[in-house]
Motif scaffolding. Structure first.
Motif, PDB file in Angstrom:
ATOM      1  N   GLU A  19      10.074  64.084  43.427  1.00 21.77           N
ATOM      2  CA  GLU A  19      11.405  63.478  43.342  1.00 21.77           C
ATOM      3  C   GLU A  19      11.310  61.959  43.326  1.00 21.77           C
ATOM      4  OE1 GLU A  19      15.157  63.058  46.221  1.00 21.77           O
ATOM      5  OE2 GLU A  19      14.856  65.120  45.494  1.00 21.77           O
ATOM      6  N   VAL A  20      12.027  61.370  42.373  1.00 19.14           N
ATOM      7  CA  VAL A  20      12.232  59.924  42.311  1.00 19.14           C
ATOM      8  C   VAL A  20      13.740  59.725  42.210  1.00 19.14           C
ATOM      9  CG1 VAL A  20      10.018  59.567  41.139  1.00 19.14           C
ATOM     10  CG2 VAL A  20      12.102  59.711  39.791  1.00 19.14           C
ATOM     11  N   ARG A  21      14.180  58.514  42.345  1.00 17.41           N
ATOM     12  CA  ARG A  21      15.608  58.219  42.175  1.00 17.41           C
ATOM     13  C   ARG A  21      15.758  57.155  41.108  1.00 17.41           C
ATOM     14  NH1 ARG A  21      19.324  60.502  45.284  1.00 17.41           N
ATOM     15  NH2 ARG A  21      18.505  61.767  46.978  1.00 17.41           N
ATOM     16  N   PHE A  22      16.682  57.411  40.187  1.00 15.33           N
ATOM     17  CA  PHE A  22      16.998  56.441  39.141  1.00 15.33           C
ATOM     18  C   PHE A  22      18.462  56.082  39.290  1.00 15.33           C
ATOM     19  CE2 PHE A  22      18.281  54.901  35.006  1.00 15.33           C
ATOM     20  CZ  PHE A  22      17.226  54.065  34.675  1.00 15.33           C
ATOM     21  N   ASP A  23      18.733  54.827  39.600  1.00 13.20           N
ATOM     22  CA  ASP A  23      20.095  54.366  39.904  1.00 13.20           C
ATOM     23  C   ASP A  23      20.761  55.268  40.933  1.00 13.20           C
ATOM     24  OD1 ASP A  23      20.012  52.085  38.380  1.00 13.20           O
ATOM     25  OD2 ASP A  23      21.111  52.918  36.683  1.00 13.20           O
ATOM     26  N   GLU A  72      13.588  48.104  37.632  1.00  6.83           N
ATOM     27  CA  GLU A  72      13.287  47.664  38.986  1.00  6.83           C
ATOM     28  C   GLU A  72      12.726  48.865  39.739  1.00  6.83           C
ATOM     29  OE1 GLU A  72      16.019  46.464  42.606  1.00  6.83           O
ATOM     30  OE2 GLU A  72      16.064  44.967  41.005  1.00  6.83           O
ATOM     31  N   ILE A  73      11.513  48.743  40.244  1.00  6.03           N
ATOM     32  CA  ILE A  73      10.856  49.816  40.972  1.00  6.03           C
ATOM     33  C   ILE A  73      10.591  49.333  42.389  1.00  6.03           C
ATOM     34  CG2 ILE A  73       8.839  51.333  41.118  1.00  6.03           C
ATOM     35  CD1 ILE A  73       8.532  50.945  38.061  1.00  6.03           C
ATOM     36  N   GLU A  87       5.668  60.135  43.918  1.00  7.24           N
ATOM     37  CA  GLU A  87       6.769  60.632  44.734  1.00  7.24           C
ATOM     38  C   GLU A  87       7.493  59.494  45.440  1.00  7.24           C
ATOM     39  OE1 GLU A  87       7.821  64.251  47.747  1.00  7.24           O
ATOM     40  OE2 GLU A  87       5.745  63.820  47.296  1.00  7.24           O
ATOM     41  N   GLY A  88       8.818  59.559  45.430  1.00  6.35           N
ATOM     42  CA  GLY A  88       9.634  58.626  46.190  1.00  6.35           C
ATOM     43  C   GLY A  88       9.961  57.312  45.515  1.00  6.35           C
ATOM     44  N   LEU A  89       9.563  57.117  44.261  1.00  3.61           N
ATOM     45  CA  LEU A  89       9.897  55.862  43.580  1.00  3.61           C
ATOM     46  C   LEU A  89      11.406  55.659  43.575  1.00  3.61           C
ATOM     47  CD1 LEU A  89       7.610  55.881  40.392  1.00  3.61           C
ATOM     48  CD2 LEU A  89       7.281  54.581  42.504  1.00  3.61           C
TER      49      LEU A  89
END
Length: 104
Positions: A19-23, A72-73, A87-89
């Motif tokens: 899982e990553v999050r984008f916006d 932006e990361i 994971e977790g980005l």
């Protein structure tokens, strides 16, 4: 190979998903995949807006030369095509409307 959207082949990858999050929205992407390609496969079509006109931009060269995949990361602006999925980005579109310059 899908001739229209070749990055969609990433969807069939057997790599474990993380899982990553984008916006702020959660995405499950293949661990170790090229981040720009994985985001395209996840149907993310706009990575940033140009600072002058606000035109949408997305990956173009996929080798770090053009900066169109800038995101932006974890609070740092980076080229998505030069990063592997981990994971977790925490990923956000680069730039913000508050600093956008409008052409006259």
């Amino acid at each position: 190979m899908n001739p229209v959207l070749p990055f969609l082949e990433i969807e069939a990858s057997s790599a474990p998903r993380v899982e990553v999050r984008f916006d702020g929205a959660p995405l499950l992407l293949p661990l170790g995949a090229n981040l720009a390609a994985a985001l395209l496969a996840a149907r993310i079509e706009r990575f940033r807006d140009t600072p002058v006109s606000g035109a949408p931009r997305a990956p173009f060269c996929m080798m770090g030369a053009c900066f169109d995949c800038l995101v932006e990361i974890d609070g740092v602006q980076r080229q998505a095509c030069m990063i592997e999925v981990a994971e977790g980005l925490q990923i956000a579109r680069a730039g913000s409307p508050e600093v956008r310059h409008v052409a006259s």
